[in-house]
Write an enzyme that holds these catalytic residues in place. Structure first.
Site, PDB file in Angstrom:
ATOM      1  N   HIS A  60       0.820  -1.209   0.000  1.00 15.92           N
ATOM      2  CA  HIS A  60       0.000   0.000   0.000  1.00 15.92           C
ATOM      3  C   HIS A  60       0.856   1.262   0.000  1.00 15.92           C
ATOM      4  O   HIS A  60       0.628   2.194  -0.783  1.00 15.92           O
ATOM      5  CB  HIS A  60      -0.913  -0.022   1.234  1.00 15.92           C
ATOM      6  CG  HIS A  60      -1.739   1.195   1.352  1.00 15.92           C
ATOM      7  ND1 HIS A  60      -1.347   2.285   2.096  1.00 15.92           N
ATOM      8  CD2 HIS A  60      -2.907   1.532   0.768  1.00 15.92           C
ATOM      9  CE1 HIS A  60      -2.257   3.220   1.981  1.00 15.92           C
ATOM     10  NE2 HIS A  60      -3.224   2.790   1.182  1.00 15.92           N
TER      11      HIS A  60
ATOM     12  N   CYS B  94      -2.332  -4.398 -15.052  1.00 15.70           N
ATOM     13  CA  CYS B  94      -2.375  -3.200 -14.202  1.00 15.70           C
ATOM     14  C   CYS B  94      -1.583  -3.409 -12.918  1.00 15.70           C
ATOM     15  O   CYS B  94      -1.536  -2.534 -12.070  1.00 15.70           O
ATOM     16  CB  CYS B  94      -3.809  -2.796 -13.899  1.00 15.70           C
ATOM     17  SG  CYS B  94      -4.758  -4.101 -13.119  1.00 15.70           S
TER      18      CYS B  94
HETATM   19  C1  PEP Z   1      -2.734  -6.470  -8.530  1.00 14.17           C
HETATM   20  O1  PEP Z   1      -3.031  -7.387  -7.770  1.00 14.17           O
HETATM   21  O2  PEP Z   1      -1.801  -6.535  -9.353  1.00 14.17           O
HETATM   22  C2  PEP Z   1      -3.490  -5.221  -8.497  1.00 14.17           C
HETATM   23  C3  PEP Z   1      -3.316  -4.298  -9.411  1.00 14.17           C
HETATM   24  O3  PEP Z   1      -4.349  -5.022  -7.463  1.00 14.17           O
HETATM   25  P1  PEP Z   1      -3.904  -4.566  -5.978  1.00 14.17           P
HETATM   26  O4  PEP Z   1      -2.470  -4.151  -6.021  1.00 14.17           O
HETATM   27  O5  PEP Z   1      -4.810  -3.449  -5.612  1.00 14.17           O
HETATM   28  O6  PEP Z   1      -4.140  -5.820  -5.190  1.00 14.17           O
END
Ligand code: PEP
Ligand code: MG
Length: 779
Positions: A415, A726
């Site tokens: 995060h 992503c």
């Molecule tokens: C991922 O898991 O790559 C993603 C983009 O979602 P998060 O980082 O919010 O879990």
């Protein structure tokens, strides 16, 4: 009154205010005049006196500023508000600063001063000369008191009225909150600290940059020169990656040259201010400085360093082959001795006190504030360095204020790393011991690129913009057209404008958790307390900001995906289940499918946006492990009144099962799929993405992960379904190259990575075309 020792000379601040004129010309100034002309003015005068090529200038003296305060009866009004000021009380500090700045700006400059400034300006040139107006606080630029960036500079100023206004703005900037805070902390007395203003012919540099006359950290006699096209502000502000040259003062040879791709330059914008423009393709990769120019700059640097007896941080510019030295000030960290606060000629290395993973680039200095509980974030002040075990979404308001972030735990996809990158705030994660080793109030410097934490304030650390976390400009590289779409990830709506400025082809992931978690209440709380409308409005308004920033480009909004532990500290958090492993727990679509109310409220926000005409809004479901979940979510949306065949619905591929079953998802009607590699890697390799103990085993390019991705891309292509990424891996140019080679349709990267990803994509596409053409020729 305070007495500062500088190089053995005593400088008495606040004394001898009489008999010094309002204006001093550069040729009249020596370093002893620092009390009248400030560090910048004194240094320029000194340099002019030893024959360095300094552009014409005069200084509006500190005495002129004092006269202004006296004549306008401002002294008492300003200082009485400082007398009982507790600089640790942020609200009181901001209020006192605003009050003082307002008083200065609203007062009329007495004619005895403005007439002198006008006369001097006329004397500079028969025509109205374009000048730079720079603050030169009398405590600024002294060794160990570098308030870099805290007082204002105005470039490209033309005409008497603009000049007088800029001088007054410089005066007012002496009372910025951060400047007052730093003076208090450094032991300077506000009553006696003055400000002078340097008015200098603006050199319309064709190329410009900065130079450290010795290595800024080790103190070695290697002169480091950074240069780019246009005005030097592009290099200073970080809007461009400059060329870098290293000149060895011992051998007098250029020992290293690194040519960067320089996409933008800052140039004068008509009569006022400056503007950022694209560099023509032909000049982007061209070498800025010849070896002869590097050597000449190195020689000037050496002259300045020898003269002052201390390494210098020099700004320079070149016009039609003529080098100008624009500014010089000591590098405060080299030769610093702890027990001698203001001056030392001895060399010692800046000390690295801790290391971690560089998670968000940038260098920043500040005061440590250790936060052990989210409830303590009230003590975080503007410009502090936030040190904590791991950040939570409910810490985002505090994260916005700070100059840098350091955590004990986490890796590149935690995060803290994600939010810091988006805020443009330098961050280091996974230090393991930061909360133990660093102490409240300690002054440190953070290098978010290298993952290094230094003791003390290093000069190259830019002071954050007042009132906001430091935001770097993002060099637009959108002139490069790629067949593979390059999109951007957004988590906080306030980053939407910066994200759009990258010229990205859309938003490949909008995480909406932050919209909700920033409110400090769980979705369950809104439902239980009949505040559903508040929840829907918050989602609607936040998403709308991002949609508005990307007109006509697709924006994929992801439904809620926050592990239960992130909800725990919030109002309503007590109702969250206690989970042994929240990463494998009740999150993403599995939670929404079992919480119809929570899902319904999200759908309500989406429906309103579609109704308002935002057809470019697509919805992405997270943590999907089986096509049945996609079908169930789709049916729930239909039940909420959504025309599900018309809108764009897709999935994240974050769980190996969804990569393996991608064909079934295609048959179930997904319109797109996007690899969430942050999770896909952890679930494929059984490596907790937030666990610094196994961080080195977290490998996005592990053959098993690549195998899953490759297969899923091929299936999506066969079904003509947009396949994207992503996760953080999409921000790595190497991975982007591999993905393009394997046929991905789009890549969604972090704001700070867009330019390099676009380049990597373009290069790979060109190579593929070239190779195809060559093999055809060979047939
Ligand atoms: C991922 O898991 O790559 C993603 C983009 O979602 P998060 O980082 O919010 O879990
Ligand atoms: Mg994920």
């Amino acid at each position: 009154m305070i007495i500062i020792k500088q190089g053995g000379d005593e400088i008495i601040s606040g004394a001898n205010m009489k008999n010094v004129p309002n204006i001093l010309w550069l040729e009249e100034i020596r370093k002893e005049d620092i009390i009248s002309v400030g560090g910048k003015g004194a240094s320029l005068g000194e340099m002019a006196s030893i024959g360095l090529p300094v552009p014409r200038a005069f200084v509006v003296t500190a005495q002129a500023f004092r006269r202004f305060l006296v004549e306008t009866n401002l002294e008492d009004k300003i200082f009485s508000s400082f007398d009982k000021l507790d600089v640790e009380d942020n609200a009181a500090l901001e209020k006192a600063a605003d009050h003082a700045k307002d008083l200065v700006m609203k007062a009329k400059m007495p004619a005895i001063i403005s007439d002198d400034i006008r006369k001097a300006y006329k004397k500079m040139s028969a025509e109205e000369l374009i000048v730079a107006v720079r603050s030169s606080a009398t405590a600024e630029d002294l060794p160990d008191a570098s308030f870099a960036g805290q007082q204002e500079t105005f470039l490209n100023i033309k005409g008497e009225a603009n000049l007088l206004d800029s001088v007054q703005k410089c005066w007012a900037s002496l009372y910025g909150a951060r400047a007052i805070y730093y003076r208090a902390k450094q032991g300077f007395d506000d009553h006696t600290v003055n400000i002078a203003v340097v008015v200098q012919q603006l050199v319309h540099s064709e190329k410009a940059g900065v130079m450290f006359t010795s290595h800024p950290i080790t103190g070695e006699p290697n002169t480091i020169i950074e240069g780019s096209w246009g005005l030097g502000e592009a290099v200073v502000s970080g809007s461009v990656s400059p060329d870098k040259y290293v000149f060895d003062q011992r051998t007098e040879k250029v020992v290293d040259t690194l040519i960067s791709n320089k996409k933008v330059e800052i140039i004068a914008d008509g009569d006022h201010g400056t503007k950022l423009v694209d560099v023509s393709p032909a000049r982007q990769d061209a070498q800025v400085l010849s070896d002869a120019e590097v050597a000449k700059l190195g020689m000037y640097g050496k002259i300045a360093e020898n003269h002052y007896g201390i390494p210098q941080d020099v700004e320079w510019g070149i016009v039609k082959g003529t080098i100008y030295i624009l500014q010089s000030r000591p590098i405060t960290t080299i030769g610093q001795k702890k027990d001698n606060k203001h001056m030392s000629g001895q060399k010692s290395e800046a000390k690295i006190i801790l290391k971690g993973q560089g998670a968000a680039p940038g260098i920043a200095s500040g005061k440590v504030v250790v936060i052990r509980d989210v409830k303590d974030t009230g003590s975080v002040r503007e410009g502090d360095i936030l040190v904590t075990k791991m950040t939570n979404p409910d810490m985002v308001p505090a994260m916005r204020k700070v100059a840098a972030i350091i955590t004990d735990e986490g890796g590149m996809t935690c995060h803290a790393a994600i939010v810091s990158r988006e805020l443009g705030t330098p961050a280091i994660v996974g230090t393991k011991t930061a909360t133990k080793i660093l102490t409240n109030g300690q002054l440190i410097t953070v290098d978010g690129e290298m993952g290094l934490i230094y003791e003390g304030l290093l000069p190259q650390a830019a002071a954050p913009v007042q009132g906001a976390a430091p935001q770097r400009l993002v060099a637009p590289s959108s002139s490069i057209i790629t067949a593979t779409s390059v999109k951007v990830n957004v988590s906080i709506p306030e980053a939407a404008a910066r994200a759009a400025a990258t010229g990205a082809d859309g938003v490949g992931l909008l995480r909406i958790e932050h919209l909700i978690l920033g409110l400090n209440k769980t979705p369950g709380w809104f439902i239980a307390n009949n505040k559903e409308e508040e929840f829907v409005k918050e989602l609607h308004d936040g998403i709308k900001i991002v949609l508005d920033a990307f007109p006509g480009k697709t924006v994929w909004v992801r439904t809620l995906d926050a592990p239960t532990d992130e909800f725990r500290n919030m109002q309503g958090g007590e109702s969250e289940p206690l989970e042994h492993n929240p990463m494998l727990g009740w999150r993403g679509i599995r939670r929404d499918l079992q919480s119809p109310d929570q899902f319904r409220l999200q759908v309500e926000a989406f429906k309103r946006l579609w109704k308002e005409g935002y057809e470019h809004l697509g919805i992405m479901f997270p943590m999907v492990s089986h096509p049945d979940q996609f079908i169930a979510a789709k049916e729930m949306m239909r039940a909420c009144g959504v025309d599900v065949e018309k809108v764009t619905l897709g999935i994240m591929i974050e769980i190996p099962s969804s990569a393996i079953m991608i064909e079934d998802f295609c048959r179930a009607g997904i319109k797109f799929a996007s690899f969430g590699t942050n999770d896909l890697v952890q679930y494929t390799l059984a490596i907790d993405r937030n666990n610094e103990n196994v961080a080195d085993m977290y490998q996005p390019q592990h053959p098993a992960v690549l195998h899953l991705i490759h297969n899923a891309i091929q299936v999506c292509r066969a079904y003509d379904i947009e396949c994207s990424i992503c996760g953080q891996a999409g921000s790595d140019p190497k991975m982007a190259t591999w993905l393009v080679e394997h046929g991905i349709t789009s890549i969604s990267a972090n704001i700070d990575a867009i330019a390099k990803i676009r380049e990597a994509v373009a290069r790979t596409e060109k190579r593929i075309i070239l190779e195809a053409a060559r093999s055809k020729d060979a047939e």
